[in-house]
Design a protein around this motif. Structure first.
Motif, PDB file in Angstrom:
ATOM      1  N   ARG A 189      -0.669  -6.282   4.806  1.00 37.72           N
ATOM      2  CA  ARG A 189      -0.076  -5.650   3.618  1.00 37.72           C
ATOM      3  C   ARG A 189       1.042  -4.704   4.027  1.00 37.72           C
ATOM      4  NH1 ARG A 189      -5.136  -4.575  -0.412  1.00 37.72           N
ATOM      5  NH2 ARG A 189      -3.562  -4.544  -2.025  1.00 37.72           N
ATOM      6  N   ALA A 218      -3.909   1.756  -3.309  1.00 39.95           N
ATOM      7  CA  ALA A 218      -4.016   0.323  -3.065  1.00 39.95           C
ATOM      8  C   ALA A 218      -4.409  -0.346  -4.374  1.00 39.95           C
ATOM      9  CB  ALA A 218      -5.081   0.060  -2.004  1.00 39.95           C
ATOM     10  N   ILE A 235       0.882  -1.168   0.000  1.00 42.74           N
ATOM     11  CA  ILE A 235       0.000   0.000   0.000  1.00 42.74           C
ATOM     12  C   ILE A 235       0.919   1.218   0.000  1.00 42.74           C
ATOM     13  CG2 ILE A 235      -1.737   1.284   1.334  1.00 42.74           C
ATOM     14  CD1 ILE A 235      -2.840  -1.350   0.392  1.00 42.74           C
ATOM     15  N   PHE A 270      -5.216  -1.880   6.605  1.00 39.84           N
ATOM     16  CA  PHE A 270      -4.859  -2.885   5.599  1.00 39.84           C
ATOM     17  C   PHE A 270      -4.004  -3.992   6.233  1.00 39.84           C
ATOM     18  CE2 PHE A 270      -5.297   1.217   3.432  1.00 39.84           C
ATOM     19  CZ  PHE A 270      -6.237   0.915   2.459  1.00 39.84           C
TER      20      PHE A 270
END
Lengths: 505, 121
Positions: free
Chosen positions: B76, B94, B52, B73
């Motif tokens: 990630r 993203a 991200i 998130f």
């Protein structure tokens, strides 16, 4: 001009509409640059036909959605786009901004002016792709489009809302018919409901487009015409979009209740441009290498020609698509497609053109499927006979070639046919009013020219018109009102033509 | 080789959510030049999906912001970069989606609205 307070108030109002949520954009990366087609990865939320913007500001539109990539056609030439560049969606489908100021202007298919003047004032965004009006919104064709060309107005009449194809080889006067029709609207607009015109030049030489524009300007026809130009040197994507831009402009005026005439000159080159794009997009090629949806390409365009009913404003779009044939071959792929889509065709033949018949309309192969109901009573009452007499003449002319002995009646029909063919000849850029057309046809079909030598028919016609303008104003006004020619009117016409014949040398 | 098969190879190139260089070398040696190109593109895409990207106007808010994004998130990798042009707010990228809540974006929107509604005089 707006006052400063008004501008600020409008902006403040706009400011309140901005929501607090973040702006969400869908971005992609350029993977391949293929001629005029860009392949980009990402853009998973992109829509078919959506506008996208590249990082250098160039705009494009999406034409293919694949599993993990999209294909984009560019709306302007750009050599700056390279692999790895970012591209983002705009959430908007392709539109053209149209306003009343567009009349008299020459623009490209995305609305940019090409005449060196300032951009037209901001108006309404009209979508290039739109579902055509449905059955409920439509009304049958009932009002004529006066082309000012005798052969067409009498034999292949065109109605407002009709789609009439102009088809023939190159150099036979297809554009001339379309331009004459536009020019004639200047006179026709003086009487009844005005008709605006849109001329869409697709894939033509810049010099040809310049000539057409100059002619329209010279004939004072540019004031009610919009010229959409996508010349041969423009990108194929612009050629592909040009007719849709033209019809979007026409729809803007139609929504205001106006009648619009749109000329697509020509759809053969439009099909070529689409074939080129489709091949680069690696779509499966079919007959003559055209893609499978080539029929839909033209049917969805021509279906937008419409006559709306009174509840929907009563406007109309009349389409005159032009198709170029090779060696008079009507059975090629694109000609047969467009013939089946339209409501009739005006077929121009090279044999006729070379033998001096201009406009070289092949009356036998030309047809108007709905125009008959739009013809005025006056024209209908004189054109019925001309169709029959011309058909008989064509039959007899074939036999006459063998040189066999002919009886007096046959000879007379042959002579009449020759004069009819002669009277249907008409010089370019000289459209006639309906009353003059009726006068000429009436005089020939009623035998008033039987004793005039064939080579003098055109002189006879020209002088008859001049004579009628001074001596037959009343009878011309009577036939101009569109009503059927009554025995009394016929008697007056007879008196007028007889009187003229006495002075005609 | 079909694209689906290459995508399976891309997934097989990972061990414990990290790219395995031995596996990658083994797969790469067995592929043709054309398939290798698709494989590399697939790996790039997979790596991109794992990350991200967050752009912020000032480095001073890095640490506090990072925690927020890790929670938003999970699983990630968060990459934070400085972009002073944003002025205020931030921009999150993203996959192929960009969420922009910066002041710069607001001003750009405002400018676009003005240009759209008023003609150049």
């Amino acid at each position: 001009m707006m006052k400063s307070e008004e501008i600020i108030a409008k902006l403040e109002k706009k400011l309140t509409k901005f929501d607090e949520n973040p702006k969400v954009a869908n971005v992609g990366t350029v993977e391949k640059v293929n001629d005029e087609v860009i392949v980009a990865s990402g853009l998973s939320k992109a829509m078919m036909g959506e506008m996208v913007v590249f990082q250098d500001g160039t705009e494009g539109t999406i034409l293919n959605l694949d599993e993990d990539s999209v294909s984009i056609i560019l709306l302007a030439k750009s050599s700056k786009i390279k692999e790895g560049d970012t591209v983002k969606t705009t959430g908007k489908l392709l539109t053209i901004n149209v306003s009343d100021e567009m009349l008299g202007r020459i623009i490209n298919p995305i609305g940019k002016p090409l005449d060196g003047k300032a951009a037209p004032k901001k108006g309404k965004d009209m979508p290039l792709e739109k579902i055509a009006a449905g059955v409920v919104e439509r009304k049958p064709v009932d009002t004529p489009v006066k082309t000012g060309i005798k052969a067409i107005d009498a034999l292949i009449p065109v109605g407002r809302g009709q789609r009439e194809l102009i088809i023939g080889d190159r150099g036979l006067g297809k554009t001339a018919i379309a331009i004459d029709t536009i020019i004639n609207q200047r006179e026709a607009n003086k009487g009844g409901k005005r008709m605006l015109c849109v001329y869409v030049a697709i894939g033509q030489k810049q010099s040809t487009i310049a000539q057409v524009v100059e002619k329209l300007r010279e004939m004072d026809a540019l004031s009610y015409t919009v010229v959409v130009s996508a010349s041969a040197s423009d990108a194929a994507s612009l050629l592909y979009l040009a007719p849709y831009a033209g019809v979007a402009i026409a729809e803007y005026f139609m929504e205001k209740g106006e009648d619009v005439l749109i000329v697509y000159d020509d759809l053969t080159k439009h099909a070529w441009a689409y074939r080129q794009l489709s091949l680069v997009l690696r779509r499966p090629a079919g007959r003559e290498a055209y893609p499978g949806d080539i029929f839909y390409l033209h049917s969805r365009l021509l279906e937008r020609a419409v006559k709306l009913n009174e509840e929907n404003g009563g406007g109309s779009i009349t389409a005159l698509p032009v198709i170029e044939t090779q060696a008079d071959d009507l059975s090629a792929y694109i000609p047969t497609n467009v013939i089946s889509i339209t409501d009739g065709q005006i077929f121009l033949k090279s044999d006729l053109f070379n033998s001096g018949v201009r406009p070289a309309v092949d009356v036998g192969n030309s047809v108007s499927r709905v125009g008959g109901s739009a013809q005025t009573g006056a024209m209908k009452s004189v054109s019925g006979r001309i169709k029959l007499e011309l058909a008989q003449y064509r039959e007899l002319a074939v036999f006459a070639q063998f040189g066999s002995e002919l009886d007096a009646a046959t000879l007379q029909q042959l002579e009449r046919g020759k004069r009819l063919t002669e009277v249907l000849k008409q010089p370019q850029y000289q459209p006639l009013t309906e009353s003059m057309e009726i006068l000429s046809i009436w005089a020939v079909t009623n035998g008033f020219t039987d004793d005039v030598p064939v080579e003098k028919i055109q002189k006879f016609e020209k002088e008859l018109h001049a004579y009628a303008r001074t001596h037959g104003k009343k009878v011309l006004e009577t036939i101009a009102n569109g009503k059927k020619v009554t025995p009394e009117t016929a008697e007056e016409l007879k008196k007028l033509v007889t009187a003229f014949k006495k002075v005609f040398s | 080789m079909r694209k689906k098969q290459i995508n399976q190879l891309v997934l097989a190139s990972y061990t414990k959510n990290a790219l395995d260089d031995k596996k990658v070398a083994k797969i790469a040696n067995s592929l043709s030049r054309k398939d290798l190109k698709v494989y590399i593109r697939g790996l790039k895409l997979a790596e991109k999906k794992k990350k991200i990207y967050v752009a912020l106007p000032s480095a001073s808010v890095y640490n506090t912001s990072k925690k927020i994004f890790i929670n938003l998130f999970p699983g990630r990798q968060i990459e934070i970069e400085e972009d002073k042009l944003l002025m205020l707010g931030g921009r999150v990228m993203a996959d192929d989606m960009v969420y922009d809540f910066s002041l710069k974006n607001r001003l750009d929107d405002f400018l676009a609205a003005v240009e759209q509604n008023y003609d150049e005089e």
